[in-house]
Enzyme design. Sequence first.
Site: not given
Lengths: 407, 407
Positions: A190, A287
């Site tokens: 990331k 999620g």
Amino acid sequence: MSGSLKIGLLGRGTVGGAFAELVEQRAATIETAIGREAEISGVLTTGQGDFEQILAGADVMVELMGGTDPARQYVLASLEAGVPVVTANKQLLAKHGGELFAAAEKAGVQLRFEAAVAAVVPVIRVVQESFGAVEFSKVFGIVNGTTNFILSEMAATGASYAETLKRAQDLGYAEADPTEDVNGADAAAKMAILARLAFHTPVTLDMVDFEGIESVQPDDLAYAKELGLSLKLLGVAERLPDGITVRVFPCFLYPGHPLSPIEGPFNAVMVEAPEITEVTMSGPGAGGQQTAAAVLGDLVSVVTGDAPTHHAPEELEVLSDVASSFYIHLEVADEPGVLAEVAKMLADHEISVKSVVQRGIGSDARLVMVIHQCLESRFKQAIGEIGRLGSLRSPPRYIRVIEEEFV
Amino acid sequence: MSGSLKIGLLGRGTVGGAFAELVEQRAATIETAIGREAEISGVLTTGQGDFEQILAGADVMVELMGGTDPARQYVLASLEAGVPVVTANKQLLAKHGGELFAAAEKAGVQLRFEAAVAAVVPVIRVVQESFGAVEFSKVFGIVNGTTNFILSEMAATGASYAETLKRAQDLGYAEADPTEDVNGADAAAKMAILARLAFHTPVTLDMVDFEGIESVQPDDLAYAKELGLSLKLLGVAERLPDGITVRVFPCFLYPGHPLSPIEGPFNAVMVEAPEITEVTMSGPGAGGQQTAAAVLGDLVSVVTGDAPTHHAPEELEVLSDVASSFYIHLEVADEPGVLAEVAKMLADHEISVKSVVQRGIGSDARLVMVIHQCLESRFKQAIGEIGRLGSLRSPPRYIRVIEEEFV
């Protein structure tokens, strides 16, 4: 409009499944946003679907299969065919970003990837678009929810790393094989993406030094607490006089640092530049549904193009009488029964008391309380009656309260 | 490219001046971002410039004059002439948003206004673009820096509202006439804009109920502290079963609420929806340069259109040896002189100690310290030498620290 928007979907795991569901659930909102219906026209899974056929029927491709192979070939083929791509694939972008961006530019189509970093926290868009002409000095933050959950838990409970990892796995915050999360590799991917965007320089995953949290001892957290420190796994991309540094490492923060209150599986990213000072963004970093929401946001942007729409198709009523919780401050006579009187008046209006502080004596006696949520009109009636009590030395004061309590 | 980008600038006060300066300072970055040079081709101030002439020569109009009249006429005229507009004017949008958005849509040009709400905190773009197909349940936050500074100060010092307002004025956090800030009207205008975007419904300023902070007593803050509460001026736009509510009021928050650590002149906005849970954004909510940076971000978006560019024109060196601060944890023999030995080794490498905790006795004796920033290579040499000390019972452990301390 020219028929419905045809979405090709590559991968139907947790995020892919949530995305397909969201497209269905939010059909009306999507139609309002993009001006036509949207449908998933083809799905590729390990055992099902033909990529060439899906590509031929797609207006936009959504890649949620993960991994670099064959995702890379599929994304390249889509872009080369003039089909814009939305992806959540951090490994793919961290390793092959340069090649993919070049392909998108050559084909003149969009490649969007908000969900690849910190899921629904809108850091990619903010770095690329909100601050398109800012010279960032630093982009850093908590970009892995698994490790942030583990470190928060270790600090709160004093349990060991191994025990806490087990607990994170039981709760679904860590995968069965947590290696890439706990050793810092996931955060490194990331940070490679963020560093490339922030500094306009071709950073790839192999340039990022990373350390994980596997060797953090409960002791370290206990001693650090005495120094007022909290521990986070940070990704840091910084511009220095001679170049840049892009690294991932566990790091202590002093209290008051904007990242120190970020607990549990949340992510948070700060961007710094002289002209913006600093901007912090936080939210759920993982999620299925949250990641899918970020993918859907990108999809809408790909379709609507440049100008955000300002349509106001709804005419919702603006309500004025709503439910609120209140703090009440009463300067009262120092005599028995005042609390009972006030409590009865509140009870008569079915208002329940959450907490009370009674303090002071004689001419400084006060009754301070917080009441649970009730309709404001009802509260105003009750406080009006209370204001007429003979035992009050001044008119009642009240201020709203947001009742949510946090750990 | 077709010559330089010509920017018409309406207003050259604090923000207008900062914007003009930023366009000059960041000329190279802007050219990279938009593919051509940018220049301010005309400026309108109270005493200088002709609007029609400026409009005729502008590719994009930047409105930073404030107020609704004549800003409204100028913005409308620009849009109708096919010239996109970037504005920071919250009053204009809160009162005449519907008319302006319709004009922009009719002309097919962009109207952007990130700086109108919370300056550089990218809430407009995030609500409109990142979550373009999300059905927000709630958008709320601290959208006025003056009042947040005053409330933070009152809580910290116990001083009265009047004294603290004076102090805020002296420090430049409150204007000479602070009425619109302290009575909640400024925040109400921002909430009208946010509510319209979040709920796609035509909310205007006159629909927003607002209360200010003028009657907050130091007492309230003192008693609330006992209940664990902190006070903020909140703007709240919420979707309820029967409609929406858009209001501004002082409100207590329990500890752990994501908005409770937002202190001083900062702004923060939270957006909530089932599919995103919640996302929080915070940063400086005012300031000439910060507001100008948000305007510049909008300007770049207006010019570059849909696809963010992924250009990587720089080849910055990725450095590995950088300066860090460290926490050191040593399990030591319980004997005199260990601290002196360790301290000397650090001093020999010109590493200075920030804080020390020495604890435990016998087989549990520890020496825990935080050192000030030094080159990591130098630190590794020092810790290597320390590791060879006979008085250590196990290898040294160390973790990085971000040294910044906050109030």
